[in-house]
Write an enzyme that holds these catalytic residues in place. Structure first.
Site, PDB file in Angstrom:
ATOM      1  N   ARG A 240       1.403  -1.130   0.081  1.00 20.20           N
ATOM      2  CA  ARG A 240      -0.142  -0.322  -0.253  1.00 20.20           C
ATOM      3  C   ARG A 240       0.968   1.507   0.201  1.00 20.20           C
ATOM      4  O   ARG A 240       1.884   1.335   0.673  1.00 20.20           O
ATOM      5  CB  ARG A 240      -0.978   0.546   1.544  1.00 20.20           C
ATOM      6  CG  ARG A 240      -2.345  -0.782   1.235  1.00 20.20           C
ATOM      7  CD  ARG A 240      -3.460  -0.667   0.282  1.00 20.20           C
ATOM      8  NE  ARG A 240      -4.300  -2.200   0.492  1.00 20.20           N
ATOM      9  CZ  ARG A 240      -3.443  -2.983  -0.843  1.00 20.20           C
ATOM     10  NH1 ARG A 240      -2.818  -2.986  -1.499  1.00 20.20           N
ATOM     11  NH2 ARG A 240      -4.670  -3.897  -0.692  1.00 20.20           N
ATOM     12  N   GLU A 269      -1.598   8.389  -6.085  1.00 23.48           N
ATOM     13  CA  GLU A 269      -1.735   7.863  -7.504  1.00 23.48           C
ATOM     14  C   GLU A 269      -3.090   8.705  -8.242  1.00 23.48           C
ATOM     15  O   GLU A 269      -3.671   8.898  -8.176  1.00 23.48           O
ATOM     16  CB  GLU A 269      -2.400   6.262  -7.224  1.00 23.48           C
ATOM     17  CG  GLU A 269      -0.937   5.505  -6.739  1.00 23.48           C
ATOM     18  CD  GLU A 269      -1.755   4.281  -6.553  1.00 23.48           C
ATOM     19  OE1 GLU A 269      -2.141   3.686  -7.265  1.00 23.48           O
ATOM     20  OE2 GLU A 269      -0.769   3.686  -5.722  1.00 23.48           O
ATOM     21  N   HIS A 288       1.314   0.793  -9.855  1.00 21.68           N
ATOM     22  CA  HIS A 288       0.150  -0.211  -9.881  1.00 21.68           C
ATOM     23  C   HIS A 288       0.357  -1.158 -10.244  1.00 21.68           C
ATOM     24  O   HIS A 288      -1.200  -1.557 -10.490  1.00 21.68           O
ATOM     25  CB  HIS A 288      -0.217   0.724  -8.932  1.00 21.68           C
ATOM     26  CG  HIS A 288      -1.682   0.008  -7.672  1.00 21.68           C
ATOM     27  ND1 HIS A 288      -2.332   0.460  -7.276  1.00 21.68           N
ATOM     28  CD2 HIS A 288      -1.758  -1.089  -7.651  1.00 21.68           C
ATOM     29  CE1 HIS A 288      -2.877   0.214  -5.824  1.00 21.68           C
ATOM     30  NE2 HIS A 288      -2.505  -1.360  -6.257  1.00 21.68           N
TER      31      HIS A 288
END
Length: 326
Positions: A240, A269, A288
């Site tokens: 995370r 993000e 990601h």
């Protein structure tokens, strides 16, 4: 919009999925989604959720009190992710709304990416690729050119020992690595040595983060954490983004407190193109993509859809966020 039909349960799909990954869902429910765009705007979600019986969402959606307060008919939230920190699970549960998620199916793909990041930052793969493409590779060979760090035989420290931590540990054994781990309590059946966090940071050549995001792990990796690592060590994070205090990481990298970092997740993000991390040669960055393989993403869709349908029918979910983990 996909048109509504009859008295079928109404389901909101907030993001784009290939039609073939949805199975029979479009025929079984009144499926509502935007006609274009990978992620739906919040305003659209707030408008549509009021008449929804089910919600199929992703990490990009913030399912908070504002959304839940408008969701008078909602029975099930199924997230297309193993993480659920984007959902106020406690508030949902208080309203009788169940929350399903997709663990296990992405474990191996994410562990594969962790090892890819580890190898890439240790052996300067991304840096070398940029050098070749830019025309900067001028000499055919040199004994000291592009020296990296060995991986085989080194010590790997894993912070957190859930499914992904265990999968990373198994892969590390293939590189003859010594594997240490730290978690709240020792785990049974783990082929790794349980140590204190202090010992892990002091002894590891590579530190892999494999923890959930919760109040205890938020900014777990701060300047003090990084300062306790070896100066020759690398940090790897595909868990995370908010586990790492990025300003502290930038400071530690600039000061040479650690040798480098490889990251797949970030505090915000997408990561800004002008972020200091993007200008550091000893940092590997991916967008990601821990679970981003065709097979894994398709399987995640199958699980998320099955969770959704079971929730609508009042049946046990394949994977429901356990009480106490919200």
């Amino acid at each position: 919009m996909i048109p509504r039909t009859g008295a079928k349960p109404r389901v909101i799909l907030t993001f784009s999925l290939p039609r073939e990954w949805l199975g029979a869902l479009p025929e079984e429910v009144d499926l509502v989604q935007r006609e274009s765009g990978d992620v739906s705007p919040r305003e659209w979600l707030l408008k549509e959720v009021g008449s929804a019986d089910g919600l199929l969402c992703s990490l990009a959606d913030r399912i908070d009190e504002e959304v839940l307060g408008r969701a008078g008919r909602l029975r099930i939230i199924s997230t297309y992710s193993v993480g659920y920190d984007h959902i106020d699970v406690r508030a949902a549960r208080a309203r009788g709304i169940r929350v399903g998620y997709t663990p296990e199916v992405l474990t191996d793909s994410t562990a594969d990416l962790v090892m890819a990041l580890l190898l890439a930052v240790a052996r300067r793969v991304a840096e070398g690729d940029r050098l070749v493409r830019s025309g900067g590779w001028r000499e055919p060979w040199s004994a000291t050119f592009m020296l990296g760090a060995d991986v085989h035989g080194k010590t790997l420290g894993i912070v957190g020992m859930g499914r992904i931590g265990r999968a990373v540990a198994r892969r590390a054994r293939g590189f003859d690595m010594r594997v240490l781990y730290h978690s709240r309590t020792p785990k049974e059946g783990v082929d790794a040595e349980y140590v204190s966090l202090e010992s892990l940071l002091a002894e590891s050549d590579f530190v892999v983060l494999a923890v959930d995001l919760n109040p205890d792990t938020y900014h777990l990796v701060n300047y003090d954490f990084l300062r306790r690592m070896r100066r020759s060590a690398f940090l790897i994070n595909a868990s995370r983004g908010k586990v790492v205090a990025e300003d502290d990481l930038v400071r530690a990298l600039r000061e040479g407190a650690i040798a480098g970092a490889a990251l797949d997740v970030y505090e915000e993000e997408p990561l800004r193109a002008d972020h200091p991390l993007t200008r550091m040669e000893n940092v590997v960055l991916t967008p990601h993509v821990g679970s981003a393989t065709v097979d894994t993403r398709r399987r995640m869709a199958e699980v998320a859809v099955e969770n959704l349908m079971r929730g609508l029918r009042g049946e046990p979910l394949l994977y429901e966020v356990p009480a106490g983990l919200e």
